[in-house]
Design an enzyme around this catalytic site. Structure first.
Site, short mmCIF file in Angstrom:
data_model
loop_
_atom_site.label_atom_id
_atom_site.label_comp_id
_atom_site.label_asym_id
_atom_site.label_seq_id
_atom_site.Cartn_x
_atom_site.Cartn_y
_atom_site.Cartn_z
N THR A 133 8.17 30.76 52.81
CA THR A 133 7.80 32.21 53.91
C THR A 133 8.56 32.88 54.46
O THR A 133 9.90 32.64 54.81
CB THR A 133 7.12 31.20 55.41
N ASP A 134 8.09 34.05 54.95
CA ASP A 134 9.39 35.28 55.74
C ASP A 134 9.88 34.34 56.82
O ASP A 134 11.14 34.66 56.93
CB ASP A 134 8.68 36.37 55.89
N GLU A 135 9.54 33.34 57.49
CA GLU A 135 9.34 32.34 59.03
C GLU A 135 10.67 32.16 58.44
O GLU A 135 11.54 31.77 59.97
CB GLU A 135 8.31 31.90 59.27
N TYR A 159 7.11 24.30 62.24
CA TYR A 159 6.80 24.81 61.14
C TYR A 159 8.09 25.57 60.12
O TYR A 159 8.72 24.82 59.24
CB TYR A 159 6.19 25.97 61.10
N LYS A 163 10.05 24.43 56.94
CA LYS A 163 9.75 25.00 55.36
C LYS A 163 11.53 25.99 55.02
O LYS A 163 12.11 25.16 53.96
CB LYS A 163 9.32 26.72 55.90
P1 NAD Z 1 -3.10 25.78 54.19
O1 NAD Z 1 -2.33 24.77 55.09
O2 NAD Z 1 -4.57 26.22 53.29
O3 NAD Z 1 -2.83 24.88 53.34
C1 NAD Z 1 -2.31 23.59 52.75
C2 NAD Z 1 -2.98 22.56 51.58
O4 NAD Z 1 -1.97 21.49 50.93
C3 NAD Z 1 -4.22 22.27 52.41
O5 NAD Z 1 -5.00 22.41 51.17
C4 NAD Z 1 -3.47 20.21 52.37
O6 NAD Z 1 -5.05 19.93 51.91
C5 NAD Z 1 -2.70 20.28 51.33
N1 NAD Z 1 -1.34 19.54 51.19
C6 NAD Z 1 -0.64 19.41 52.86
N2 NAD Z 1 -0.25 18.07 52.85
C7 NAD Z 1 0.16 17.91 51.73
C8 NAD Z 1 0.63 16.59 51.11
N3 NAD Z 1 1.35 15.86 51.49
N4 NAD Z 1 0.28 16.50 49.25
C9 NAD Z 1 -0.70 17.38 48.61
N5 NAD Z 1 -1.12 17.92 49.53
C10 NAD Z 1 -0.82 18.51 50.72
O7 NAD Z 1 -1.84 26.62 53.93
P2 NAD Z 1 -2.41 28.09 53.18
O8 NAD Z 1 -1.69 28.97 54.23
O9 NAD Z 1 -2.57 28.08 51.80
O10 NAD Z 1 -0.08 27.77 52.68
C11 NAD Z 1 -0.01 27.56 51.66
C12 NAD Z 1 1.45 28.11 51.29
O11 NAD Z 1 1.93 28.60 51.21
C13 NAD Z 1 2.84 26.46 52.60
O12 NAD Z 1 3.75 26.20 52.01
C14 NAD Z 1 3.13 28.14 52.95
O13 NAD Z 1 4.13 27.23 53.97
C15 NAD Z 1 2.86 28.62 52.45
N6 NAD Z 1 3.00 30.48 52.46
C16 NAD Z 1 1.95 30.67 53.86
C17 NAD Z 1 1.42 31.89 54.23
C18 NAD Z 1 0.55 32.39 54.35
O14 NAD Z 1 0.01 33.61 55.59
N7 NAD Z 1 -0.97 31.03 54.61
C19 NAD Z 1 2.83 32.46 54.05
C20 NAD Z 1 3.88 32.85 53.05
C21 NAD Z 1 3.74 30.96 52.95
O1 DAU Z 2 4.98 35.05 57.94
C1 DAU Z 2 3.96 33.89 56.88
C2 DAU Z 2 3.36 32.78 57.99
O2 DAU Z 2 2.52 33.38 58.41
C3 DAU Z 2 3.20 31.40 57.14
O3 DAU Z 2 4.51 31.08 56.74
C4 DAU Z 2 2.18 31.05 58.03
O4 DAU Z 2 1.99 29.56 57.37
C5 DAU Z 2 0.75 31.63 58.82
O5 DAU Z 2 0.16 31.10 58.94
C6 DAU Z 2 1.93 33.07 59.06
O6 DAU Z 2 2.43 32.60 60.76
P1 DAU Z 2 1.81 33.20 61.70
O7 DAU Z 2 2.10 32.59 63.22
O8 DAU Z 2 2.25 34.24 61.85
O9 DAU Z 2 0.11 33.51 61.16
P2 DAU Z 2 -1.02 33.01 62.72
O10 DAU Z 2 -1.90 33.79 62.19
O11 DAU Z 2 -0.81 31.71 63.26
O12 DAU Z 2 -0.60 34.40 64.25
C7 DAU Z 2 -0.30 35.65 63.78
C8 DAU Z 2 -0.37 36.40 65.41
O13 DAU Z 2 -1.01 35.98 65.84
C9 DAU Z 2 1.32 35.43 65.46
O14 DAU Z 2 1.86 36.37 66.21
C10 DAU Z 2 0.42 34.97 66.66
C11 DAU Z 2 -0.93 35.76 66.71
N1 DAU Z 2 -1.83 35.42 67.47
C12 DAU Z 2 -2.37 34.15 66.77
C13 DAU Z 2 -3.48 32.93 66.88
C14 DAU Z 2 -3.92 31.89 66.06
C15 DAU Z 2 -2.84 35.55 68.66
O15 DAU Z 2 -2.29 36.16 69.16
N2 DAU Z 2 -3.94 34.47 68.30
C16 DAU Z 2 -4.67 33.67 67.95
O16 DAU Z 2 -5.36 32.53 68.11
#
Ligand code: NAD
Ligand code: DAU
Length: 356
Positions: A133-135, A159, A163
């Site tokens: 992730t970019d975080e 988190y 990562k």
């Molecule tokens: P998600 O939370 O929707 O899904 C995570 C999945 O991993 C789930 O299906 C969960 O059951 C599985 N899991 C959790 N622990 C596990 C374990 N110990 N063994 C096997 N499976 C396990 O997450 P996502 O949003 O799909 O993110 C997927 C990946 O991409 C993560 O590594 C996250 O850090 C990264 N990522 C997410 C975003 C985003 O915006 N969602 C952006 C950049 C990177």
């Molecule tokens: O940047 C990549 C990341 O993006 C991934 O690594 C994470 O897995 C993914 O969850 C996401 O993280 P964020 O914290 O940016 O996403 P989230 O959707 O939780 O929140 C997006 C923005 O919106 C953040 O600034 C918090 C705000 N927010 C979020 C929620 C859930 C609100 O204002 N209200 C809310 O109820």
């Protein structure tokens, strides 16, 4: 030929699995422990499809991972498995440490042992791609340039720290053992099958249910949005052509303040599913207590991926968000199914203590 995908029942992993099998006949093993975020409903169209082998289990279970590697002999492992929600990591960091750090470590160990035993040709062609992730780069001020791959790691939440630790382990396994790894650091994804604890799906689902739209703090935090299928195409490209040991940033050049995202969703819903009373969904917006340690701005510079691997996103934010809102309108059953008791407990825990 076969690949092993971990976390393939989550949001991005499942989109990747569906996309992979729509585009190729190469089978895959999908290892997912099915936490609250894992959902087999998302993969229902693959029921009976021999190309998809689903195994319920953890990346931290070395014995199971070793058995799967030995049995299926994948040419690549793509690691999506993680705890992924920042707010949950604030309420309870331990699962993040266990899965994202310890789990990744066990996965790396099992993969290293397997890779070490492969015959020369397979050894040369094997890849492990770690999805990050970019975080991990921390937070930017308004005027700072976007994150490049050499930006210092400055994670600010449990988190992102977990990562970051996993990224460092992956890097170390390449540097020390020569494991053929690739890492992608992507910005915020959105699209179909996004669990409604994250901003975009939560706002759509709450709006339709007549609930408040809880905007943290002043709503001026900036995120850089990428349609999930574009993330999947970037991962495929890096897997095919990425240079071993390299990191690739993935992003869509779509920086937006949160409040603008919420306004866009409201406007789309006003158009596609107007409220019966004729009022705008905007009237449901409520500003609530901010997230502790809330990162102000993320922005990804994806020019390396574009320049070296000729990747660019297919969707603009305008096309992607319209598809997404429409998807949620068309897939209410999926939404209802994921809103289990567990989901309701989380919503209560996270939002009840936030004051309007
Ligand atoms: P998600 O939370 O929707 O899904 C995570 C999945 O991993 C789930 O299906 C969960 O059951 C599985 N899991 C959790 N622990 C596990 C374990 N110990 N063994 C096997 N499976 C396990 O997450 P996502 O949003 O799909 O993110 C997927 C990946 O991409 C993560 O590594 C996250 O850090 C990264 N990522 C997410 C975003 C985003 O915006 N969602 C952006 C950049 C990177
Ligand atoms: O940047 C990549 C990341 O993006 C991934 O690594 C994470 O897995 C993914 O969850 C996401 O993280 P964020 O914290 O940016 O996403 P989230 O959707 O939780 O929140 C997006 C923005 O919106 C953040 O600034 C918090 C705000 N927010 C979020 C929620 C859930 C609100 O204002 N209200 C809310 O109820």
């Amino acid at each position: 030929m076969m690949i092993l995908v971990t976390g393939g029942a989550g949001f991005i992993g499942a989109n990747f699995v569906l996309d992979w099998l729509a585009k190729s006949d190469e089978p895959l093993v999908n290892l997912d422990v099915l936490t609250y975020a894992g959902n087999l409903d998302t993969l229902r169209t693959l029921d009976g499809d021999q190309r998809h082998v689903f195994v319920r289990g953890s990346i931290g279970d070395s014995e199971l991972v070793t058995q799967l590697l030995t049995q299926y002999k994948p040419r690549a492992v793509i690691n999506f498995a993680a705890e992924s929600h920042v707010d949950r990591s604030i309420h309870g960091p331990e699962d993040f440490i266990q899965t994202n750090i310890v789990g990744t470590f066990h996965l790396l160990e099992a993969v290293r042992a397997y890779w070490g035993e492969l015959e020369e040709d397979s050894r040369q062609n094997f890849r492990m791609l770690h999805v990050s992730t970019d975080e991990v780069y921390g937070s930017l001020t308004k005027d700072e340039p976007a994150f490049t791959e050499t930006h210092r790691y400055e994670p600010n939440s449990p988190y992102s720290a977990s990562k970051a630790a996993s990224d460092h382990l992956v890097r170390a396994y390449h540097h020390t053992y020569g494991l053929p790894v690739l890492t992608t650091n992507c910005s915020n994804n959105y699209g179909p099958y996004h669990f409604p604890e994250k901003l975009i799906p939560l706002m759509i689902v709450n709006a339709l249910a007549g609930k408040t739209l809880p905007v943290y703090g002043d709503g001026q935090q900036i995120r850089d949005w990428l349609y999930v299928k574009d993330h999947c195409s970037a991962i495929r490209r890096v897997l095919e052509s990425g240079k071993l040991g390299e990191v690739y940033n993935v992003g869509g050049w779509n920086e937006k303040p949160n409040i603008e995202i919420v306004h866009t969703i409201c406007a789309l819903l006003d158009e596609l599913r107007p409220r019966p009373d004729g009022a705008s969904y905007r009237s449901q917006i409520t500003y609530v207590t901010d997230r502790p340690g809330h990162d102000r701005r993320y922005a990804i510079d994806a020019s390396k991926l574009q320049r070296e691997l000729n990747w660019k996103p297919a969707e603009t934010f305008e096309t992607g968000i319209r598809k997404t809102v429409q998807w949620y309108l068309d897939n209410q059953d999926w939404v209802v199914n994921v809103q289990s008791g567990n989901y309701r407990d989380w919503v209560e825990k996270n939002y009840n203590e936030r004051h309007a």
